[in-house]
Design a protein around this motif. Structure first.
Motif, mmCIF file in Angstrom:
data_model
loop_
_atom_site.group_PDB
_atom_site.id
_atom_site.type_symbol
_atom_site.label_atom_id
_atom_site.label_comp_id
_atom_site.label_asym_id
_atom_site.label_seq_id
_atom_site.Cartn_x
_atom_site.Cartn_y
_atom_site.Cartn_z
ATOM 1 N N THR A 132 -21.428 -8.451 56.706
ATOM 2 C CA THR A 132 -21.914 -8.178 55.357
ATOM 3 C C THR A 132 -22.502 -9.427 54.712
ATOM 4 N N LEU A 133 -21.904 -10.578 54.964
ATOM 5 C CA LEU A 133 -22.445 -11.814 54.407
ATOM 6 C C LEU A 133 -23.819 -12.112 55.004
ATOM 7 N N LYS A 134 -23.957 -11.881 56.304
ATOM 8 C CA LYS A 134 -25.219 -12.135 56.991
ATOM 9 C C LYS A 134 -26.351 -11.290 56.410
ATOM 10 N N ASN A 135 -26.038 -10.057 56.041
ATOM 11 C CA ASN A 135 -27.068 -9.161 55.521
ATOM 12 C C ASN A 135 -27.705 -9.695 54.251
ATOM 13 N N ASN A 136 -26.946 -10.461 53.468
ATOM 14 C CA ASN A 136 -27.468 -10.953 52.205
ATOM 15 C C ASN A 136 -27.973 -12.383 52.286
ATOM 16 N N VAL A 137 -27.321 -13.202 53.107
ATOM 17 C CA VAL A 137 -27.722 -14.597 53.197
ATOM 18 C C VAL A 137 -28.995 -14.748 54.020
ATOM 19 N N MET A 138 -29.077 -14.016 55.128
ATOM 20 C CA MET A 138 -30.200 -14.200 56.046
ATOM 21 C C MET A 138 -31.127 -12.993 56.091
ATOM 22 N N GLN A 139 -30.572 -11.798 56.108
ATOM 23 C CA GLN A 139 -31.383 -10.591 56.269
ATOM 24 C C GLN A 139 -31.587 -9.929 54.905
ATOM 25 N N THR A 140 -32.443 -10.556 54.115
ATOM 26 C CA THR A 140 -32.659 -10.132 52.731
ATOM 27 C C THR A 140 -33.091 -8.674 52.640
ATOM 28 N N ARG A 141 -33.957 -8.263 53.523
ATOM 29 C CA ARG A 141 -34.489 -6.904 53.495
ATOM 30 C C ARG A 141 -33.370 -5.889 53.718
ATOM 31 N N GLN A 142 -32.481 -6.172 54.658
ATOM 32 C CA GLN A 142 -31.384 -5.254 54.946
ATOM 33 C C GLN A 142 -30.404 -5.181 53.791
ATOM 34 N N GLY A 143 -30.097 -6.327 53.191
ATOM 35 C CA GLY A 143 -29.187 -6.341 52.057
ATOM 36 C C GLY A 143 -29.731 -5.543 50.886
ATOM 37 N N LEU A 144 -31.038 -5.652 50.645
ATOM 38 C CA LEU A 144 -31.660 -4.920 49.545
ATOM 39 C C LEU A 144 -31.677 -3.421 49.827
ATOM 40 N N ALA A 145 -31.929 -3.043 51.091
ATOM 41 C CA ALA A 145 -31.950 -1.627 51.462
ATOM 42 C C ALA A 145 -30.574 -0.994 51.286
ATOM 43 N N VAL A 146 -29.523 -1.698 51.683
ATOM 44 C CA VAL A 146 -28.155 -1.192 51.532
ATOM 45 C C VAL A 146 -27.804 -1.050 50.053
ATOM 46 N N ALA A 147 -28.198 -2.043 49.252
ATOM 47 C CA ALA A 147 -27.928 -1.988 47.808
ATOM 48 C C ALA A 147 -28.620 -0.776 47.179
ATOM 49 N N TRP A 148 -29.867 -0.551 47.555
ATOM 50 C CA TRP A 148 -30.622 0.594 47.045
ATOM 51 C C TRP A 148 -29.924 1.896 47.423
ATOM 52 N N TYR A 149 -29.568 2.017 48.694
ATOM 53 C CA TYR A 149 -28.934 3.242 49.183
ATOM 54 C C TYR A 149 -27.612 3.516 48.464
ATOM 55 N N LEU A 150 -26.751 2.510 48.380
ATOM 56 C CA LEU A 150 -25.439 2.700 47.762
ATOM 57 C C LEU A 150 -25.546 3.030 46.277
ATOM 58 N N PHE A 151 -26.471 2.352 45.606
ATOM 59 C CA PHE A 151 -26.617 2.584 44.161
ATOM 60 C C PHE A 151 -26.960 4.044 43.881
ATOM 61 N N PHE A 152 -27.919 4.589 44.617
ATOM 62 C CA PHE A 152 -28.333 5.969 44.353
ATOM 63 C C PHE A 152 -27.394 6.991 45.006
ATOM 64 N N LEU A 153 -26.708 6.616 46.070
ATOM 65 C CA LEU A 153 -25.721 7.508 46.679
ATOM 66 C C LEU A 153 -24.600 7.836 45.704
ATOM 67 N N THR A 154 -24.245 6.883 44.864
ATOM 68 C CA THR A 154 -23.112 7.057 43.950
ATOM 69 C C THR A 154 -23.508 7.648 42.597
ATOM 70 N N GLN A 155 -24.767 8.047 42.443
ATOM 71 C CA GLN A 155 -25.197 8.667 41.190
ATOM 72 C C GLN A 155 -24.756 10.131 41.135
ATOM 73 N N ASN A 156 -24.460 10.617 39.949
ATOM 74 C CA ASN A 156 -24.044 12.010 39.770
ATOM 75 C C ASN A 156 -25.246 12.951 39.648
ATOM 76 N N ASN A 157 -26.325 12.450 39.066
ATOM 77 C CA ASN A 157 -27.523 13.262 38.911
ATOM 78 C C ASN A 157 -28.180 13.492 40.265
ATOM 79 N N ARG A 158 -28.421 14.733 40.639
ATOM 80 C CA ARG A 158 -28.948 15.057 41.967
ATOM 81 C C ARG A 158 -30.347 14.486 42.183
ATOM 82 N N PHE A 159 -31.151 14.468 41.108
ATOM 83 C CA PHE A 159 -32.496 13.939 41.235
ATOM 84 C C PHE A 159 -32.465 12.447 41.576
ATOM 85 N N PHE A 160 -31.699 11.679 40.796
ATOM 86 C CA PHE A 160 -31.604 10.243 41.058
ATOM 87 C C PHE A 160 -30.894 9.974 42.382
ATOM 88 N N LYS A 161 -29.957 10.821 42.732
ATOM 89 C CA LYS A 161 -29.228 10.661 43.986
ATOM 90 C C LYS A 161 -30.168 10.741 45.193
#
Length: 332
Positions: A132-161
């Protein structure tokens, strides 16, 4: 007569939750600065490559279009290119990279903590795990993709989800997360049991491992010629044994919710393709934050704390075998 104590108890609970939230935010700001700040070439050696995206921005669209038309553009992370292009108009390339590293790290940890009643423990575990540390320190693209996915996965609104599916346009590797996500929804819709779902996905995982090389070549993915997609002869099998042990216990104690199901599917993908697909470990890294989120959400059984403990031992062993942070980064 009981209304005042009840109201007082609610106020106390709100106050405790607010304090926990502020504490987590403070900790995340500090940890994010630690992750973002280092400019040592060993620590941040891959950031020069990411600075090119901020420097040339939308020019990458022309490059990929000339190589394979619109299909090549779509399959080479157009959302990541667009984000870099827009930020590149405002900030210098090195600042853009720092922003993306910081946002990816902060959002992922905040979501994991928020879904666990603002606990600091998942945040610390996230920092301890090499993957997990590697994803953010070195693999910026992967860390951002995971952040995007998790943020919208946890939304209650189906559209934003539904926006979570766009993470594939930040890093195509998150496609395996989306496949597991959609597969889980289909299985649950037709009332498949957890065991049936896992076995079915194990078969699908082996098929995916065979199809990926051909599919990458067809869509013109930039990594198609970088990997041979064959079995990694250097694997020892120790990680496979660990995650098999983890999987068995987690399968027994996990509740049937979206986080647990996706976590189980991620682990079974790793176990099913470990010996015949050299990107199984890289693909599995996308699931690790979801696993952390899900693990700490489980009810307080002793098995849960056993898993947390062995996960800590797994992290410690990983750091030790690779000679600490600098040694690990040098061999990654």
């Amino acid at each position: 007569m009981d209304s005042k104590p009840t109201l007082s108890r609610k106020k106390f609970q709100i106050k405790v939750k607010t304090i926990k939230l502020l504490f987590v935010l403070m900790a995340l700001v500090i940890l994010t600065m630690i992750v973002v700040h280092p400019q040592d070439p060993l620590w941040a050696r891959d950031r020069d490559n990411y600075e090119l995206y901020a420097k040339y921005g939308f020019g990458y669209f022309d490059q990929y279009f000339s190589q394979g038309g619109y299909l090549s553009v779509i399959s080479n992370e157009p959302l990541f290119i667009s984000i870099n292009g827009l930020l590149g108009y405002i900030f210098t390339p090195d600042t853009v990279v720092l922003i993306l590293v910081g946002v990816g790290y902060f959002v992922t940890n905040f979501v994991i903590s928020r879904e666990n009643d603002y606990s600091i423990l998942p945040v610390l575990m996230y920092l301890l795990l090499p993957q997990t540390l590697k994803n953010n320190v070195m693999q910026t693209r992967q860390g951002l993709a995971v952040a995007w996915y998790l943020f919208f996965l946890t939304q209650n609104n189906r559209f934003f989800k539904s926006f979570r599916f766009f993470s594939v346009f930040i890093h195509t590797g998150s496609a395996i997360l989306i496949v597991a996500d959609i597969f889980r929804s289909c299985m649950r819709k037709f009332n498949f049991r957890k065991g049936q779902m896992v076995v079915s996905f194990a078969v699908l995982s082996m098929i995916i491992a065979k199809v990926v090389p051909t599919l990458s070549q067809f869509v013109g993915d930039r990594r198609a010629d970088e990997y041979d997609f064959l079995a990694d002869s250097g694997v020892s099998g120790l990680a496979w044994i660990f995650w098999l042990f983890f999987f068995v216990i987690f399968f027994v104690i996990s509740e049937s919710d979206q986080y647990s199901d996706i976590s189980l599917l991620g682990i079974i993908f790793y176990l099913s393709t470990y010996f015949n697909f050299d990107l199984s470990g890289r693909a599995f890294e996308f699931f690790v934050p979801v696993i952390l989120l899900s693990l700490f959400r489980q009810k307080g059984s002793w098995e849960k704390y056993v898993l947390i403990f062995i996960l800590m031992m797994y992290a410690a062993m990983g750091w030790y075998q690779n000679g600490g942070i600098t040694g690990w980064l040098a061999t990654t």
